[in-house]
Write an enzyme that holds these catalytic residues in place. Structure first.
Site, PDB file in Angstrom:
ATOM      1  N   SER A 124      46.281  -4.353 -19.214  1.00  0.00           N
ATOM      2  CA  SER A 124      45.323  -4.609 -20.296  1.00  0.00           C
ATOM      3  C   SER A 124      44.442  -3.399 -20.531  1.00  0.00           C
ATOM      4  O   SER A 124      44.132  -2.652 -19.604  1.00  0.00           O
ATOM      5  CB  SER A 124      44.435  -5.814 -19.915  1.00  0.00           C
ATOM      6  OG  SER A 124      43.317  -5.922 -20.773  1.00  0.00           O
ATOM      7  N   TYR A 149      38.692 -10.442 -13.636  1.00  0.00           N
ATOM      8  CA  TYR A 149      40.014 -10.470 -14.287  1.00  0.00           C
ATOM      9  C   TYR A 149      40.495  -9.038 -14.511  1.00  0.00           C
ATOM     10  O   TYR A 149      41.603  -8.675 -14.132  1.00  0.00           O
ATOM     11  CB  TYR A 149      39.946 -11.216 -15.618  1.00  0.00           C
ATOM     12  CG  TYR A 149      41.053 -10.805 -16.551  1.00  0.00           C
ATOM     13  CD1 TYR A 149      40.816  -9.898 -17.570  1.00  0.00           C
ATOM     14  CD2 TYR A 149      42.347 -11.265 -16.355  1.00  0.00           C
ATOM     15  CE1 TYR A 149      41.841  -9.471 -18.396  1.00  0.00           C
ATOM     16  CE2 TYR A 149      43.380 -10.839 -17.176  1.00  0.00           C
ATOM     17  CZ  TYR A 149      43.115  -9.938 -18.185  1.00  0.00           C
ATOM     18  OH  TYR A 149      44.133  -9.495 -18.996  1.00  0.00           O
ATOM     19  N   LYS A 153      43.668  -6.362 -12.840  1.00  0.00           N
ATOM     20  CA  LYS A 153      44.632  -5.487 -13.536  1.00  0.00           C
ATOM     21  C   LYS A 153      44.556  -4.059 -12.966  1.00  0.00           C
ATOM     22  O   LYS A 153      45.582  -3.414 -12.737  1.00  0.00           O
ATOM     23  CB  LYS A 153      44.349  -5.462 -15.043  1.00  0.00           C
ATOM     24  CG  LYS A 153      44.529  -6.795 -15.753  1.00  0.00           C
ATOM     25  CD  LYS A 153      45.950  -7.331 -15.657  1.00  0.00           C
ATOM     26  CE  LYS A 153      46.143  -8.569 -16.495  1.00  0.00           C
ATOM     27  NZ  LYS A 153      47.488  -9.168 -16.354  1.00  0.00           N
ATOM     28  N   GLY A 294      28.809  -8.173 -22.090  1.00  0.00           N
ATOM     29  CA  GLY A 294      30.008  -7.435 -21.663  1.00  0.00           C
ATOM     30  C   GLY A 294      30.841  -6.885 -22.792  1.00  0.00           C
ATOM     31  O   GLY A 294      31.739  -6.062 -22.582  1.00  0.00           O
TER      32      GLY A 294
HETATM   33  C1  WQD Z   1      37.142  -9.886 -29.913  1.00  0.00           C
HETATM   34  C2  WQD Z   1      35.860  -9.677 -30.704  1.00  0.00           C
HETATM   35  C3  WQD Z   1      33.920 -10.650 -29.685  1.00  0.00           C
HETATM   36  C4  WQD Z   1      35.060 -14.841 -30.178  1.00  0.00           C
HETATM   37  C5  WQD Z   1      39.599 -10.080 -24.534  1.00  0.00           C
HETATM   38  C6  WQD Z   1      39.701  -9.703 -23.094  1.00  0.00           C
HETATM   39  C7  WQD Z   1      40.826  -8.717 -22.915  1.00  0.00           C
HETATM   40  C8  WQD Z   1      42.097  -9.277 -23.498  1.00  0.00           C
HETATM   41  C9  WQD Z   1      41.911  -9.677 -24.949  1.00  0.00           C
HETATM   42  C10 WQD Z   1      43.453 -10.227 -21.782  1.00  0.00           C
HETATM   43  C11 WQD Z   1      34.675  -9.350 -29.781  1.00  0.00           C
HETATM   44  C12 WQD Z   1      34.233 -11.306 -31.030  1.00  0.00           C
HETATM   45  C13 WQD Z   1      35.087 -13.456 -30.192  1.00  0.00           C
HETATM   46  C14 WQD Z   1      34.119 -15.545 -30.980  1.00  0.00           C
HETATM   47  C15 WQD Z   1      33.294 -13.443 -31.785  1.00  0.00           C
HETATM   48  N1  WQD Z   1      42.541 -10.402 -22.754  1.00  0.00           N
HETATM   49  N2  WQD Z   1      34.210 -12.777 -30.993  1.00  0.00           N
HETATM   50  N3  WQD Z   1      33.273 -14.807 -31.759  1.00  0.00           N
HETATM   51  O1  WQD Z   1      36.856  -9.546 -25.811  1.00  0.00           O
HETATM   52  O2  WQD Z   1      38.122  -7.797 -27.182  1.00  0.00           O
HETATM   53  O3  WQD Z   1      39.268  -8.948 -25.289  1.00  0.00           O
HETATM   54  O4  WQD Z   1      40.823 -10.614 -24.992  1.00  0.00           O
HETATM   55  O5  WQD Z   1      43.974  -9.178 -21.450  1.00  0.00           O
HETATM   56  O6  WQD Z   1      40.985  -8.496 -21.534  1.00  0.00           O
HETATM   57  O7  WQD Z   1      38.505  -9.047 -22.725  1.00  0.00           O
HETATM   58  O8  WQD Z   1      38.778 -10.212 -27.353  1.00  0.00           O
HETATM   59  O9  WQD Z   1      39.034 -12.044 -28.968  1.00  0.00           O
HETATM   60  O10 WQD Z   1      37.444 -12.370 -27.013  1.00  0.00           O
HETATM   61  O11 WQD Z   1      36.844 -10.813 -28.868  1.00  0.00           O
HETATM   62  O12 WQD Z   1      32.494 -12.810 -32.499  1.00  0.00           O
HETATM   63  O13 WQD Z   1      34.055 -16.805 -30.993  1.00  0.00           O
HETATM   64  O14 WQD Z   1      35.527 -10.897 -31.350  1.00  0.00           O
HETATM   65  O15 WQD Z   1      32.522 -10.443 -29.560  1.00  0.00           O
HETATM   66  O16 WQD Z   1      33.862  -8.400 -30.455  1.00  0.00           O
HETATM   67  P1  WQD Z   1      38.134  -9.069 -26.417  1.00  0.00           P
HETATM   68  P2  WQD Z   1      38.042 -11.464 -28.033  1.00  0.00           P
END
Ligand code: WQD
Length: 333
Positions: A124, A149, A153, A294
């Site tokens: 990841s 998590y 990785k 985070g």
């Molecule tokens: C994307 C953007 C949120 C939900 C995560 C893991 C990463 C990988 C992919 C496994 C961010 C914003 C989200 C919501 C929002 N997983 N958001 N409202 O955090 O980039 O990555 O998933 O490998 O390890 O960290 O993805 O989809 O959670 O968020 O505004 O209800 O959408 O703040 O900016 P992220 P995400």
């Protein structure tokens, strides 16, 4: 080839199994169904006309895993199985370290016992941590993460690099995913997590599908063009095809090779919402809320190495990703 896919009933795993079967590989899936449903196998069969062999099991169960290798001459392994919820990992670090590391080390021991020397690992972009400048390049230090998590990785990449050093005929391709979204064109496979989605796209899908009232955008005051976070979203089918390219690479190479799978472009939360509304014709009500702990403002991949080493590049657009998600949501109300 006979390919063992651990976690093959999951979101990315199932899409990869479809592409493997379509490419005439023999596929054996092991999955404990802790984050997947058994009917995914029926859907894979409906798409491909063929069903993979399936064993419901924990791949940290060494005896059962040995039985799988006894019954099938496994040529290569794609290793998806693992806990993957960032927030949950903060609350349950031991469960994440135990599950994700044990399953990988058990797999390596059994692979060695049966002379299987090709592994594609589901890593990841989270391994790049908060300090690297984007676009992230594989040559950058990938030695920390924001969650247990992510640390699993980092540690598994370390284990695979050291194992490959000790076993010169072994090849491990460490695929660093950016943000996989979208669904199979049939609408039979997609990202459908249990409970309230943590990730953006499945959450948007639930709002558009009427299951959730509105989206909360976590922060509108980031140092980005529209104030919302930017990520490198890639279509899950592009990602799946990247695994087949990685298998081909592992056929004729040795060592452990980290490779980004991303589009090389950043898309903001608001841009994704607008794209979804445009292709679906559905309004997605949202409010701008506080930042999520985070979250980084922006990152995306340098995708040059995947093109150079694997001959892979992402082909689908953000609108394709949104369109396929909406198709999946509509067909699975
Ligand atoms: C994307 C953007 C949120 C939900 C995560 C893991 C990463 C990988 C992919 C496994 C961010 C914003 C989200 C919501 C929002 N997983 N958001 N409202 O955090 O980039 O990555 O998933 O490998 O390890 O960290 O993805 O989809 O959670 O968020 O505004 O209800 O959408 O703040 O900016 P992220 P995400």
């Amino acid at each position: 080839m006979n390919v063992l896919v651990t976690g093959g009933a999951g979101y990315i795993g199932s899409h990869t199994v479809v592409e493997l079967i379509n490419a005439r590989h023999q596929v054996i899936v092991v999955d404990d169904l802790s984050n997947a449903r058994i009917d995914v196998l029926d859907r894979i069969e409906e798409i491909c006309g063929r069903r993979p062999e399936f064993y419901q099991m924990d791949c940290a169960d060494k005896n059962r895993l040995q039985q799988v290798f006894i019954h099938h001459r496994i040529d290569a392994v794609i290793h998806f199985a693992g806990f993957k919820a960032v927030g949950e990992s903060v609350k349950k670090p031991l469960a994440y370290y135990r599950n994700n590391l044990d399953s990988t080390m058990t797999l390596l021991e059994v692979m060695e016992e049966f002379g299987c020397r090709k592994l594609v690992f589901s890593s990841s972009a989270t391994v790049y941590g908060p300090d690297n400048p984007h676009p992230y390049k594989e040559s950058m230090p990938a030695v920390c993460s924001a969650s247990p998590y992510g640390w699993t990785k980092v540690m598994i990449e370390r284990i695979l690099k050291d194992y490959a050093t000790a076993h010169p005929n072994f090849c491990a391709v460490l695929l660093r995913y950016f943000n996989p979204i979208g669904a199979h064109v049939s609408g039979l496979l997609g990202d459908d997590p249990n409970g309230i989605p943590n990730n953006l796209m499945p959450y948007i899908g639930r709002v558009a599908g009427g299951k959730l009232e509105r989206l909360t955008i976590f922060g509108g005051d980031y140092p980005t063009p529209d104030g919302t976070c930017q990520r490198d979203y890639l279509h899950v089918v592009d990602l799946a095809i990247g695994h087949l390219k990685a298998l081909e690479y592992a056929e004729s190479n040795h060592g452990a090779e980290a490779i980004n799978l991303g589009t090389g472009k950043g898309t903001s939360v608001l841009e994704l919402v607008y794209a979804f509304q445009k292709v679906s014709g559905i309004q997605v009500p949202y409010v701008i809320g506080p930042r999520r702990e985070g979250d980084l403002p922006a990152f995306w991949a340098d995708a040059e190495k995947a093109k150079r080493l694997l001959g892979w590049e992402a082909m689908y657009t953000v609108e394709d990703m949104c369109r396929s998600t909406w198709n999946f949501v509509r067909k699975n109300k």
